[in-house]
Design a protein around this motif. Structure first.
Motif, mmCIF file in Angstrom:
data_model
loop_
_atom_site.group_PDB
_atom_site.id
_atom_site.type_symbol
_atom_site.label_atom_id
_atom_site.label_comp_id
_atom_site.label_asym_id
_atom_site.label_seq_id
_atom_site.Cartn_x
_atom_site.Cartn_y
_atom_site.Cartn_z
ATOM 1 N N ILE A 189 54.345 89.111 105.308
ATOM 2 C CA ILE A 189 53.243 88.911 104.350
ATOM 3 C C ILE A 189 51.947 89.483 104.901
ATOM 4 O O ILE A 189 51.210 90.181 104.195
ATOM 5 C CB ILE A 189 53.093 87.414 104.010
ATOM 6 N N VAL A 190 51.661 89.198 106.162
ATOM 7 C CA VAL A 190 50.416 89.699 106.764
ATOM 8 C C VAL A 190 50.433 91.228 106.842
ATOM 9 O O VAL A 190 49.413 91.882 106.640
ATOM 10 C CB VAL A 190 50.181 89.058 108.150
ATOM 11 N N LEU A 191 51.590 91.804 107.121
ATOM 12 C CA LEU A 191 51.678 93.267 107.202
ATOM 13 C C LEU A 191 51.566 93.942 105.840
ATOM 14 O O LEU A 191 50.877 94.947 105.690
ATOM 15 C CB LEU A 191 52.994 93.680 107.860
ATOM 16 N N LEU A 192 52.231 93.408 104.836
ATOM 17 C CA LEU A 192 52.260 94.065 103.530
ATOM 18 C C LEU A 192 50.999 93.828 102.699
ATOM 19 O O LEU A 192 50.622 94.674 101.892
ATOM 20 C CB LEU A 192 53.486 93.604 102.738
ATOM 21 N N PHE A 193 50.382 92.669 102.883
ATOM 22 C CA PHE A 193 49.173 92.328 102.132
ATOM 23 C C PHE A 193 48.067 91.987 103.128
ATOM 24 O O PHE A 193 47.807 90.809 103.387
ATOM 25 C CB PHE A 193 49.437 91.130 101.203
ATOM 26 N N PRO A 194 47.420 93.005 103.693
ATOM 27 C CA PRO A 194 46.502 92.768 104.808
ATOM 28 C C PRO A 194 45.415 91.727 104.553
ATOM 29 O O PRO A 194 45.297 90.775 105.315
ATOM 30 C CB PRO A 194 45.883 94.143 105.061
ATOM 31 N N LEU A 195 44.653 91.845 103.505
ATOM 32 C CA LEU A 195 43.544 90.920 103.293
ATOM 33 C C LEU A 195 44.041 89.561 102.801
ATOM 34 O O LEU A 195 43.731 88.523 103.390
ATOM 35 C CB LEU A 195 42.526 91.509 102.311
ATOM 36 N N VAL A 196 44.841 89.565 101.746
ATOM 37 C CA VAL A 196 45.343 88.309 101.182
ATOM 38 C C VAL A 196 46.289 87.615 102.162
ATOM 39 O O VAL A 196 46.228 86.393 102.352
ATOM 40 C CB VAL A 196 46.045 88.579 99.829
ATOM 41 N N GLY A 197 47.143 88.379 102.808
ATOM 42 C CA GLY A 197 48.080 87.800 103.767
ATOM 43 C C GLY A 197 47.373 87.201 104.972
ATOM 44 O O GLY A 197 47.760 86.135 105.462
ATOM 45 N N SER A 198 46.320 87.868 105.442
ATOM 46 C CA SER A 198 45.565 87.351 106.580
ATOM 47 C C SER A 198 44.868 86.044 106.233
ATOM 48 O O SER A 198 44.898 85.088 107.007
ATOM 49 C CB SER A 198 44.524 88.377 107.035
ATOM 50 N N ILE A 199 44.264 85.992 105.064
ATOM 51 C CA ILE A 199 43.588 84.763 104.629
ATOM 52 C C ILE A 199 44.614 83.649 104.417
ATOM 53 O O ILE A 199 44.388 82.502 104.814
ATOM 54 C CB ILE A 199 42.752 85.025 103.357
ATOM 55 N N ALA A 200 45.754 83.978 103.811
ATOM 56 C CA ALA A 200 46.804 82.975 103.610
ATOM 57 C C ALA A 200 47.304 82.445 104.947
ATOM 58 O O ALA A 200 47.546 81.239 105.098
ATOM 59 C CB ALA A 200 47.956 83.577 102.810
ATOM 60 N N TRP A 201 47.458 83.321 105.944
ATOM 61 C CA TRP A 201 47.895 82.886 107.273
ATOM 62 C C TRP A 201 46.874 81.931 107.880
ATOM 63 O O TRP A 201 47.232 80.906 108.447
ATOM 64 C CB TRP A 201 48.116 84.092 108.190
ATOM 65 N N LEU A 202 45.594 82.262 107.754
ATOM 66 C CA LEU A 202 44.555 81.408 108.321
ATOM 67 C C LEU A 202 44.502 80.049 107.639
ATOM 68 O O LEU A 202 44.286 79.025 108.278
ATOM 69 C CB LEU A 202 43.187 82.093 108.211
ATOM 70 N N VAL A 203 44.706 80.032 106.320
ATOM 71 C CA VAL A 203 44.592 78.787 105.568
ATOM 72 C C VAL A 203 45.853 77.935 105.670
ATOM 73 O O VAL A 203 45.776 76.729 105.908
ATOM 74 C CB VAL A 203 44.263 79.097 104.080
ATOM 75 N N ALA A 204 47.019 78.547 105.507
ATOM 76 C CA ALA A 204 48.233 77.745 105.349
ATOM 77 C C ALA A 204 49.352 78.062 106.327
ATOM 78 O O ALA A 204 50.384 77.398 106.304
ATOM 79 C CB ALA A 204 48.763 77.934 103.928
ATOM 80 N N GLY A 205 49.185 79.027 107.195
ATOM 81 C CA GLY A 205 50.323 79.464 107.991
ATOM 82 C C GLY A 205 50.552 78.764 109.302
ATOM 83 O O GLY A 205 51.665 78.719 109.812
ATOM 84 N N LYS A 206 49.508 78.186 109.906
ATOM 85 C CA LYS A 206 49.632 77.663 111.265
ATOM 86 C C LYS A 206 49.003 76.288 111.350
ATOM 87 O O LYS A 206 47.973 76.027 110.756
ATOM 88 C CB LYS A 206 48.908 78.621 112.220
ATOM 89 N N GLN A 207 49.649 75.404 112.120
ATOM 90 C CA GLN A 207 49.052 74.103 112.388
ATOM 91 C C GLN A 207 47.876 74.320 113.328
ATOM 92 O O GLN A 207 48.005 74.972 114.350
ATOM 93 C CB GLN A 207 50.071 73.177 113.043
#
Length: 141
Positions: free
Chosen positions: A40-58
């Motif tokens: 997700i982070v690779l294919l959708f750089p901006l949206v994927g990065s924000i999604a990772w920051l918000v919901a991807g990691k404890q």
């Protein structure tokens, strides 16, 4: 200048999120498997990065497992449970890991024993050589 920032900031966010995603242990990844987050982070750089920051990691207090910073074992946020390891399961630094320190002491003892054996072998060889030289010198005299 503003045009450069509109390109550099999302790129920096994307690189940071990608590296953070790759280096995060599997047990700290939320909602999806780690491989899916990387894609997700690779294919959708901006949206994927924000999604990772918000919901991807404890993050933060959620990672310790208790809101007040204390675990069920009674150790504080800075204290380690038995075994000298933090709650994440890995030591913070090698000098905080008792197993690593024990292995260093074991290696040190093994190296000292090896050095003593080499010194004894060297003394034995020197004595053998001196023993061979002395009789020959005696014959020459």
């Amino acid at each position: 200048m503003l045009r450069i920032l509109t390109f550099v900031l999302p790129l920096a966010l994307w690189v940071w999120a990608f590296i953070d995603c790759l280096t995060t242990p599997e047990d700290e990844v939320k909602h999806l498997p780690k491989v899916v987050w990387v894609i997700i982070v690779l294919l959708f750089p901006l949206v994927g990065s924000i999604a990772w920051l918000v919901a991807g990691k404890q993050r933060g207090v959620l990672r310790t497992g208790a809101a007040d910073g204390y675990g069920s074992d009674g150790h504080g946020a800075g204290g380690y449970p038995e075994g000298g390891r933090p709650r994440g399961g890995r030591p913070l630094a090698p000098d905080d890991d008792p197993e690593f320190l024990a292995s260093l002491k074991k290696n040190n003892n093994e190296h000292e024993d090896m050095l003593k054996q080499w010194e004894a072998d060297l003394r034995r060889r020197e004595n053998e050589l001196r023993g061979k030289e002395d009789p020959e010198e005696g014959r020459k005299s």
